[in-house]
Design a protein around this motif. Structure first.
Motif, mmCIF file in Angstrom:
data_model
loop_
_atom_site.group_PDB
_atom_site.id
_atom_site.type_symbol
_atom_site.label_atom_id
_atom_site.label_comp_id
_atom_site.label_asym_id
_atom_site.label_seq_id
_atom_site.Cartn_x
_atom_site.Cartn_y
_atom_site.Cartn_z
ATOM 1 N N THR A 181 -18.418 -0.009 37.717
ATOM 2 C CA THR A 181 -17.807 -0.300 36.426
ATOM 3 C C THR A 181 -17.070 -1.618 36.494
ATOM 4 O OG1 THR A 181 -15.888 0.966 37.086
ATOM 5 C CG2 THR A 181 -17.540 2.109 35.763
ATOM 6 N N TYR B 86 -9.147 -10.260 32.308
ATOM 7 C CA TYR B 86 -10.150 -9.479 31.562
ATOM 8 C C TYR B 86 -11.551 -10.071 31.745
ATOM 9 C CZ TYR B 86 -6.741 -6.688 28.917
ATOM 10 O OH TYR B 86 -5.771 -5.788 28.555
ATOM 11 N N ASN C 76 -13.993 -2.412 35.061
ATOM 12 C CA ASN C 76 -12.542 -2.500 34.944
ATOM 13 C C ASN C 76 -11.779 -1.818 36.070
ATOM 14 O OD1 ASN C 76 -13.382 -0.035 34.098
ATOM 15 N ND2 ASN C 76 -11.777 0.221 32.575
ATOM 16 N N CYS D 58 -20.987 -8.125 33.712
ATOM 17 C CA CYS D 58 -19.818 -7.957 32.865
ATOM 18 C C CYS D 58 -20.012 -8.738 31.571
ATOM 19 C CB CYS D 58 -18.549 -8.408 33.593
ATOM 20 S SG CYS D 58 -18.091 -7.249 34.857
ATOM 21 N N LYS E 56 -12.707 -5.918 29.023
ATOM 22 C CA LYS E 56 -12.145 -4.901 29.922
ATOM 23 C C LYS E 56 -11.255 -5.559 30.966
ATOM 24 C CE LYS E 56 -15.983 -1.712 29.431
ATOM 25 N NZ LYS E 56 -17.324 -1.426 29.950
#
Ligand code: UTP
Length: 253
Positions: free
Chosen positions: A240, A145, A242, A251, A156
């Motif tokens: 993005t 994550y 994830n 992030c 995420k």
């Protein structure tokens, strides 16, 4: 396939019970029909408890590690007991012993090796040394994550990472006090230098390991970047966090 599986003590022996070891043994027996298996067991809470007491008694950190290693080997012995004749009878004490033990054709189960790291690193070094096709890290969370999902609800999950990205994430995570990275830095560096295909997954259910070997898993795969036709973007057009392969810049750590 030659597969190394690292089973966290936190999943194998959170609450010590024969059932967990039996269910792991059943899954590993199934996998061993078509694969050569090496299993590395972690120490879990028991190791942390013993280390905590040793520290309070004034033991140095290397001594604490040696105590932790003993606990990882106790879990290895329990898994060997659950596997019966299918397992090599003793946990090897180092990598050469593990390689030799595997010539028996049996499942090799071992714990820690030397002070200063965890069984994550042991499993990565073992995977490198025996030339494994796949390293599976069965842990208490279902992948890597952006930050510890047990502490940060907004964390995420990555579906896939390159080894370089894994190192970046582990370094950022380990800089936060008390942070718990699913893979330690030494393991991440070994994975990078030998480009070992690695899957981090939730080990609570040993069936997840069988699924991963069959190519179906809900964890995080770490492997060298493949050319992707479609890059995942958010509303602003940025990559993005994830999905797929991307920079980890920005992030949420
Ligand atoms: P683990 O690798 O099990 O650590 O080893 P962990 O992070 O607590 O992993 P989980 O919870 O099982 O997933 C337990 C301790 O044993 C020592 C370290 O002190 C580690 O924290 N150890 C283990 C070593 O010093 N060297 C080894 O090769 C393995």
């Amino acid at each position: 396939m030659k597969i190394v599986v690292s089973v966290g003590g936190s999943v194998l022996a959170r609450a010590l019970s024969p059932e967990k070891f039996k269910s792991y043994a059943a899954a590993l027996l199934e996998l061993s029909k078509k694969n050569t298996l090496f299993i590395v067991t972690g120490g879990g809470q028991a190791a942390r408890d013993y280390i905590g007491v040793a520290r309070e008694l004034g033991s140095d950190e290397a001594t604490c590690d040696l105590i932790g290693i003993q606990l990882t080997r106790l879990n290895a012995r329990l898994l060997i007991a659950a596997l019966g004749e299918a397992a090599y009878h003793e946990p090897p004490l180092n990598y050469t012993e593990a390689k030799n033990a595997s010539t028996s054709g049996k499942i090799v189960v071992m714990g820690g090796v030397s002070p200063g790291h965890t069984t994550d690193a042991v499993s990565a070094i073992l995977a490198e040394y025996v030339g494994a096709d796949l390293l599976i890290n069965a842990t208490s969370i279902d992948g890597v994550y952006t930050s510890d999902p047990k502490k940060n609800k907004g964390a995420k999950k990555f579906d896939a990472l390159t080894p370089k990205q894994l190192i970046e994430i582990v370094m950022k995570t380990e800089m936060v006090a008390g942070a718990n990275s699913p893979i330690d830095l030494l393991a991440a560096k070994i994975i990078e230098r030998s480009n070992i295909r690695t899957i981090v997954l939730n080990g609570e259910s040993p069936g997840n390991i069988i699924d991963a070997v069959k190519g179906r898993h809900a964890g995080t795969v770490i492997e060298t970047k493949k050319k992707s036709s479609k890059k995942d973007k958010d509303d602003t057009g940025k990559d993005t966090c994830n999905l797929g392969y991307f920079s980890t810049e920005g992030c949420d750590y």
